[in-house]
Design a protein around this motif. Structure first.
Motif, mmCIF file in Angstrom:
data_model
loop_
_atom_site.group_PDB
_atom_site.id
_atom_site.type_symbol
_atom_site.label_atom_id
_atom_site.label_comp_id
_atom_site.label_asym_id
_atom_site.label_seq_id
_atom_site.Cartn_x
_atom_site.Cartn_y
_atom_site.Cartn_z
ATOM 1 N N SER A 107 0.852 -1.190 0.000
ATOM 2 C CA SER A 107 0.000 0.000 0.000
ATOM 3 C C SER A 107 0.888 1.241 0.000
ATOM 4 C CB SER A 107 -0.897 0.019 1.241
ATOM 5 O OG SER A 107 -0.114 0.376 2.366
ATOM 6 N N GLY A 108 0.247 2.405 -0.047
ATOM 7 C CA GLY A 108 1.008 3.647 0.022
ATOM 8 C C GLY A 108 1.757 3.769 1.342
ATOM 9 N N SER A 109 1.109 3.364 2.443
ATOM 10 C CA SER A 109 1.762 3.437 3.751
ATOM 11 C C SER A 109 2.973 2.511 3.814
ATOM 12 C CB SER A 109 0.782 3.036 4.855
ATOM 13 O OG SER A 109 -0.367 3.822 4.790
ATOM 14 N N HIS A 136 -0.013 13.105 5.962
ATOM 15 C CA HIS A 136 -0.613 11.775 6.138
ATOM 16 C C HIS A 136 -0.175 11.190 7.481
ATOM 17 C CE1 HIS A 136 -0.945 7.329 5.294
ATOM 18 N NE2 HIS A 136 -2.102 7.739 4.819
ATOM 19 N N THR A 138 1.461 8.691 8.052
ATOM 20 C CA THR A 138 2.863 8.263 7.952
ATOM 21 C C THR A 138 3.831 9.448 7.966
ATOM 22 O OG1 THR A 138 2.625 8.226 5.551
ATOM 23 C CG2 THR A 138 2.370 6.120 6.707
ATOM 24 N N HIS A 139 3.316 10.656 8.146
ATOM 25 C CA HIS A 139 4.181 11.837 8.196
ATOM 26 C C HIS A 139 4.337 12.324 9.638
ATOM 27 C CE1 HIS A 139 2.934 12.745 3.724
ATOM 28 N NE2 HIS A 139 3.489 11.570 3.891
ATOM 29 N N SER A 185 0.935 15.435 0.382
ATOM 30 C CA SER A 185 -0.149 15.693 1.320
ATOM 31 C C SER A 185 -1.387 14.905 0.932
ATOM 32 C CB SER A 185 -0.438 17.196 1.293
ATOM 33 O OG SER A 185 -1.727 17.478 1.784
ATOM 34 N N ILE A 186 -2.305 14.778 1.901
ATOM 35 C CA ILE A 186 -3.574 14.098 1.611
ATOM 36 C C ILE A 186 -4.673 15.082 1.220
ATOM 37 C CG2 ILE A 186 -3.076 12.206 3.205
ATOM 38 C CD1 ILE A 186 -5.133 13.509 5.123
ATOM 39 N N ASP A 211 6.107 12.129 -1.305
ATOM 40 C CA ASP A 211 4.994 11.201 -1.150
ATOM 41 C C ASP A 211 3.884 11.664 -2.090
ATOM 42 O OD1 ASP A 211 2.999 9.501 -0.471
ATOM 43 O OD2 ASP A 211 2.991 9.952 1.670
ATOM 44 N N ALA A 213 1.391 10.118 -3.325
ATOM 45 C CA ALA A 213 0.345 9.095 -3.302
ATOM 46 C C ALA A 213 -0.891 9.520 -4.087
ATOM 47 C CB ALA A 213 -0.051 8.786 -1.861
ATOM 48 N N HIS A 214 -1.254 10.785 -3.956
ATOM 49 C CA HIS A 214 -2.478 11.242 -4.622
ATOM 50 C C HIS A 214 -2.259 11.564 -6.088
ATOM 51 C CE1 HIS A 214 -6.116 11.551 -2.252
ATOM 52 N NE2 HIS A 214 -5.351 11.696 -1.186
ATOM 53 N N THR A 237 0.794 5.647 -4.185
ATOM 54 C CA THR A 237 -0.167 4.550 -4.270
ATOM 55 C C THR A 237 -0.412 4.300 -5.756
ATOM 56 O OG1 THR A 237 -2.119 5.964 -4.385
ATOM 57 C CG2 THR A 237 -1.375 5.323 -2.186
ATOM 58 N N HIS A 239 -3.589 3.158 -6.611
ATOM 59 C CA HIS A 239 -5.051 3.068 -6.761
ATOM 60 C C HIS A 239 -5.765 4.408 -6.761
ATOM 61 C CE1 HIS A 239 -3.869 2.645 -2.485
ATOM 62 N NE2 HIS A 239 -4.871 3.464 -2.252
ATOM 63 N N LYS A 240 -5.046 5.511 -6.570
ATOM 64 C CA LYS A 240 -5.740 6.807 -6.538
ATOM 65 C C LYS A 240 -5.838 7.331 -7.979
ATOM 66 C CE LYS A 240 -4.594 7.519 -1.674
ATOM 67 N NZ LYS A 240 -3.806 8.230 -0.668
#
Ligand code: PLP
Length: 425
Positions: A107-109, A136, A138-139, A185-186, A211, A213-214, A237, A239-240
């Protein structure tokens, strides 16, 4: 064939057999399919995967143990899954211009954990987006391994502009001399200035971890700046916005390849999920085509217009708009909190998240805002024509007007994500 933006996706799964064998579980899966096909899916990190991705996820690669890396596995019988992983790695490197890719993070994490393990030791200082400003878990969250094992220092956004304050980032870097700086960032809807982060990291001798991820899917489609030339390690990630299977990805230079690979396996993971690795290969293949570039640009165009039309509904859109698929908005001008706003939307079939804007006035709710994104509805084929309708539906839902559910269903049913499903009903 590349799926065009808005091209209808059909899952390969034949639900008829499952329905005969396990009607109880089949009922749940079909109800979820129905929920995804009738509600407005505005969770920022969600998307609809393609038939190719779903086919790989539902393939017998799910059965294979393959601890290690292609050509160096702990198990026998890995010749064919090796080919799948090599394809995924080659495609990821080509797509993002990276020297090395690790496609095994669950996963992203998991990808972020491995990036820290590759570059840091417990107790090291790390500078990252403060959690109230969009960092996130994890940050540096205290409830996450990151906050427990490393000394996190958080940088924030400017109260007037909502943008990252690079002077503050530089001051904190000089004061704390972090071993690594994390950007990404998320919820921040603007792109990090990767060159500025690189300059600050170089000044204090820190690694730069992006990161993404997004946003890495937007990068793949040429609709966002690429962190790869600037960051030592890029985590993401799949999947986003990348529209692949749930999973993680790490990109880095050749000089860090061994450290990153050992940080994933054997340090933080066991056997890779080879069906997911194959599905990542499928997604990277799709993301390399012109149709995906059109998709990524449409995602951003949709988000920009949706942000503007939501402002017209009385929401206070953070940073005044967006550069990405993400929109963060304060709903307190409507006399609402984020939890109530999320609930009113959910009651109308509009699925989005609550969100705590960093400088919002206190409400009786736990937070004052909502967070949403356009990645999924753009895959369904919605374009600029539909965005004012989506904003109006959100506005009506927030005001608890009657009849919104029916209008949401009416809109969404025109853009079926999975119309050709065989239910066996
Ligand atoms: C989504 C996200 C993650 C975590 O991804 P998971 O797959 O949920 O583990 C990490 N960092 C950022 C910035 C994210 O947006």
């Amino acid at each position: 064939m590349e799926p065009a933006p808005g091209e209808i996706h059909a899952p390969p799964a034949d639900f008829a057999a499952l329905r005969r064998q396990d009607p109880e579980l089949a009922g749940v899966l079909l109800a979820e399919l129905d929920r995804q096909s009738t509600c407005l899916q505005l969770i920022a990190g969600e998307n609809f995967t393609s038939p190719a991705v779903l086919a790989a996820l539902g393939s017998p690669l799910a059965n294979k143990y393959a601890e290690g890396y292609p050509g160096h596995r702990h198990h026998a019988g890995c010749e064919l899954v090796d080919l799948a992983e090599r394809l995924a790695v080659e495609r990821a490197c080509a797509l993002f211009g990276a020297e090395h890719a690790n496609v095994q993070p669950y996963s992203g994490s998991s990808a972020v954990l491995a990036a820290y393990a590759a570059l840091l030791v417990p107790g090291d200082t790390v500078l990252a987006t403060a959690l109230p400003h969009g960092g996130h878990l994890t940050h540096g969250s205290r409830s996450n391994f990151s906050g427990r094992w490393f000394g996190f220092v958080g940088y924030g956004t400017d109260p007037d502009t909502g943008l990252i304050d690079y002077d503050q980032v530089r001051d904190l870097a000089r004061a704390h001399r972090p071993k690594a700086i994390v950007c990404g960032s998320i919820s921040h809807p603007r792109h990090p200035d990767y060159a500025a982060f690189r300059e600050i990291a170089d000044e204090v001798g820190a690694y730069l971890i992006a990161d993404a991820a997004h946003t890495l899917g937007l990068v793949a489609g040429g609709a966002a700046p690429n962190p790869v030339p600037y960051a030592d390690v890029v985590c993401a990630t799949t999947h986003k916005t990348l529209r692949g299977p749930r999973g993680g990805l790490i990109l880095c230079g050749e000089h860090l390849a061994g450290r990153v690979d050992r940080a994933v396996f054997p340090f933080s993971q066991g056997g890779p999920h080879m069906h997911s690795v194959a599905a990542k290969a499928a997604a990277f293949g799709e993301a390399a085509g012109p149709a995906f570039a059109a998709y990524a640009h449409q995602v951003v165009a949709n988000a920009r217009l949706l942000a503007r039309t939501l402002a017209g509904e009385g929401l206070d859109v953070l940073t005044g708009g967006t550069d990405t698929h993400l929109i963060a908005a304060d709903v307190s001008p409507l006399g609402l909190g984020g939890v109530r706003a999320r609930g009113r939307c959910a009651a109308a079939g509009i699925v989005l998240d609550k969100y705590a804007p960093p400088y919002a006035a206190r409400t009786d709710d736990s937070c004052a805002g909502i967070r949403l994104g356009t990645a999924a509805i753009t895959t369904q084929g919605m374009r600029e024509t539909e965005m004012p309708q989506v904003a109006a539906l959100i506005g009506r839902a927030l005001r608890e007007e009657r009849g919104v559910v029916a209008d949401v269903n009416g809109l969404v049913r025109r853009f079926p994500p999975y119309p050709a499903v065989t239910t066996g009903a």
